[in-house]
Design a protein around this motif. Sequence first.
Motif, PDB file in Angstrom:
ATOM      1  N   SER A  34       0.770  -1.066   0.065  1.00 33.25           N
ATOM      2  CA  SER A  34      -0.065  -0.216  -0.041  1.00 33.25           C
ATOM      3  C   SER A  34       0.830   1.355  -0.039  1.00 33.25           C
ATOM      4  O   SER A  34       0.279   2.286  -0.306  1.00 33.25           O
ATOM      5  CB  SER A  34      -1.153  -0.122   1.538  1.00 33.25           C
ATOM      6  OG  SER A  34      -1.778  -0.986   1.352  1.00 33.25           O
ATOM      7  N   TYR A  35       2.077   0.974   0.436  1.00 28.71           N
ATOM      8  CA  TYR A  35       2.555   2.341   0.615  1.00 28.71           C
ATOM      9  C   TYR A  35       4.095   2.558   0.198  1.00 28.71           C
ATOM     10  O   TYR A  35       4.743   3.226   0.243  1.00 28.71           O
ATOM     11  CB  TYR A  35       3.052   2.628   2.234  1.00 28.71           C
ATOM     12  CG  TYR A  35       1.117   2.652   2.967  1.00 28.71           C
ATOM     13  CD1 TYR A  35       0.432   3.842   2.539  1.00 28.71           C
ATOM     14  CD2 TYR A  35       1.259   1.782   3.874  1.00 28.71           C
ATOM     15  CE1 TYR A  35      -0.133   4.520   3.289  1.00 28.71           C
ATOM     16  CE2 TYR A  35      -0.299   1.867   4.103  1.00 28.71           C
ATOM     17  CZ  TYR A  35      -1.530   3.430   3.452  1.00 28.71           C
ATOM     18  OH  TYR A  35      -2.555   3.328   4.615  1.00 28.71           O
ATOM     19  N   GLY A  36       4.198   1.137  -0.610  1.00 27.29           N
ATOM     20  CA  GLY A  36       6.062   0.991  -0.989  1.00 27.29           C
ATOM     21  C   GLY A  36       6.809   1.802  -2.016  1.00 27.29           C
ATOM     22  O   GLY A  36       7.484   2.648  -1.653  1.00 27.29           O
ATOM     23  N   ASP A  37       5.423   1.618  -2.715  1.00 28.13           N
ATOM     24  CA  ASP A  37       5.672   2.939  -4.008  1.00 28.13           C
ATOM     25  C   ASP A  37       5.648   4.258  -3.880  1.00 28.13           C
ATOM     26  O   ASP A  37       7.028   5.013  -4.023  1.00 28.13           O
ATOM     27  CB  ASP A  37       4.665   2.541  -4.638  1.00 28.13           C
ATOM     28  CG  ASP A  37       4.664   1.068  -5.423  1.00 28.13           C
ATOM     29  OD1 ASP A  37       5.862   0.211  -5.581  1.00 28.13           O
ATOM     30  OD2 ASP A  37       3.890   0.332  -6.174  1.00 28.13           O
ATOM     31  N   GLN A  38       5.150   4.389  -2.488  1.00 24.83           N
ATOM     32  CA  GLN A  38       4.921   5.522  -2.288  1.00 24.83           C
ATOM     33  C   GLN A  38       6.056   6.288  -1.305  1.00 24.83           C
ATOM     34  O   GLN A  38       7.059   7.365  -1.282  1.00 24.83           O
ATOM     35  CB  GLN A  38       3.547   6.370  -1.808  1.00 24.83           C
ATOM     36  CG  GLN A  38       3.457   8.032  -1.194  1.00 24.83           C
ATOM     37  CD  GLN A  38       3.548   8.594  -2.302  1.00 24.83           C
ATOM     38  OE1 GLN A  38       3.206   8.718  -2.867  1.00 24.83           O
ATOM     39  NE2 GLN A  38       4.047  10.334  -2.529  1.00 24.83           N
ATOM     40  N   PHE A  39       6.732   5.082  -0.906  1.00 23.80           N
ATOM     41  CA  PHE A  39       7.970   5.923   0.067  1.00 23.80           C
ATOM     42  C   PHE A  39       8.867   5.517  -0.043  1.00 23.80           C
ATOM     43  O   PHE A  39      10.322   6.485  -0.306  1.00 23.80           O
ATOM     44  CB  PHE A  39       8.008   4.570   1.061  1.00 23.80           C
ATOM     45  CG  PHE A  39       9.042   4.311   2.212  1.00 23.80           C
ATOM     46  CD1 PHE A  39       9.393   4.917   3.166  1.00 23.80           C
ATOM     47  CD2 PHE A  39      10.353   3.501   1.938  1.00 23.80           C
ATOM     48  CE1 PHE A  39      10.364   5.152   4.212  1.00 23.80           C
ATOM     49  CE2 PHE A  39      11.389   3.570   3.282  1.00 23.80           C
ATOM     50  CZ  PHE A  39      11.185   4.428   3.927  1.00 23.80           C
ATOM     51  N   ILE A  40       9.182   4.761  -1.903  1.00 26.96           N
ATOM     52  CA  ILE A  40      10.473   4.163  -2.432  1.00 26.96           C
ATOM     53  C   ILE A  40      10.422   6.042  -3.690  1.00 26.96           C
ATOM     54  O   ILE A  40      11.191   6.853  -3.620  1.00 26.96           O
ATOM     55  CB  ILE A  40      10.152   3.373  -3.474  1.00 26.96           C
ATOM     56  CG1 ILE A  40      10.512   2.117  -2.706  1.00 26.96           C
ATOM     57  CG2 ILE A  40      11.180   3.403  -4.588  1.00 26.96           C
ATOM     58  CD1 ILE A  40      12.131   2.049  -2.071  1.00 26.96           C
ATOM     59  N   ALA A  41       9.542   6.427  -3.756  1.00 22.04           N
ATOM     60  CA  ALA A  41       8.531   7.676  -4.231  1.00 22.04           C
ATOM     61  C   ALA A  41       9.152   8.800  -3.319  1.00 22.04           C
ATOM     62  O   ALA A  41      10.631   9.817  -4.235  1.00 22.04           O
ATOM     63  CB  ALA A  41       8.056   7.739  -5.521  1.00 22.04           C
TER      64      ALA A  41
END
Length: 457
Positions: A34-41
Amino acid sequence: MIKSLYVRVVLTYVAAVSVGLISSFLLSQFVVKSYGDQFIANLQEELTRDVAILEQGIRSNGIEQAGALLEHKGYAKKYDIMLYDSSRVMKVINGEGASDLFIISDQVVRFVLNGETYRGRDVSPSELVIGLPYEEAGSRYALFIQASEGSMSAITTKLLIFALVVNLLVGCVIIIIGAKYLVRPIRGMKAATEQLARGEFDINLEWSSRKDELGQLARRFNYMASQMQQLEGMRQTFVSNVSHEIQSPLTSISGFSKALRHNSLSEEDRVRYLSIIQQESERVSRLTENLLKLASLESQHHPFSPRMYDLDEQLRQVVVASEPLWSDKSIEWDMNLSRTKIKADEDQLNQVWMNLISNSIKFTPAGGQIRISIMKNIGSIEVRITDTGIGIPEEEQVKVFERFYKVDKSHTKSKSGSGLGLAIVKKIVSLHGGTVVLQSNPDTGITVIVTLPHVIS
């Protein structure tokens, strides 16, 4: 069905650990998804912003000052800097060694050496590395800035701590629920013991149907409570019976003592009253003597002195000693007493035969018959005393060995007795490791069977 408390505890622990681990894994996966992509971004944007600052500083101060620049900006733990020359030979400017976190291919190095800027997101959104073309002293270099293993380890550590916290919370919830289920019966038993201490014996623990150790303990506790309730009833009955047995003769003694004060009594009445007073006094004396004897037998300090002697001769002597009781009733005796040696306490067994033979004489009508026989079996001796008396109802035969129990509930003096004789008999026989039972005869009367161990030495 699980029948062991030990297994229940182990399974509860295993369930807590298993469910906690599964929950941690699923929640971690959910967070990453849920939040991995946003965290990496966010990390990539931060890296891009920091790289712009570092690039400006490196171009102004030279590549040799890159490490000092990282320290000055506080980026030393966040980023690693690697420099490739035109021969594509790597030089680590910051870091203990070459980082294996993001592998930079030879193709990417040539791409940057050709003057292009490389961003990891062009290949994979999770690659946190930026490559910059760099020239110094006429030489062309490929400068790469990437997230250090320390910064990525910090992210992994946070994720691990999150998983452990979830595991701990879920495990604690399961343990609390399981412990409540396991402890509830123990709390109930604690309350039940407090009831017992207050003298309240009407207790029935509801979880006695359980198959585990707590269920077994509850069943034993219920049994103990019921036995204590019976003992309390027996105690009250005992006190009532003792009071009755003592009060009755004392009332007679008091009444006839007052009657003797009257001068108008004839000499015949005076003698009769004195005779009654004497009989009642002897009755109280016998009662107290039997109570003391029974209490002594039930104590652990009563003398017990077994020795070898002739059982048949002892029975004959008891019959002879009882002649004043049976001679007036013309009772016929039938004795089949073979020579028998027995190892026992002679005085105690003499009390047994006196009580049993006296009872037979007492309840056998005039002209009746009493039979005594000895039967030797393997390892035991059986003494049978059979009379032709009034008999005892079958439902009463087991109860007659209880203290103060009388088949005649009216406590009349027609058949005098305290109701302790057979209780004493049973206790003495039990002390010798034997048994005593009653059997109804086909017509009238009763047969008393005393079985004793036959020890040959």
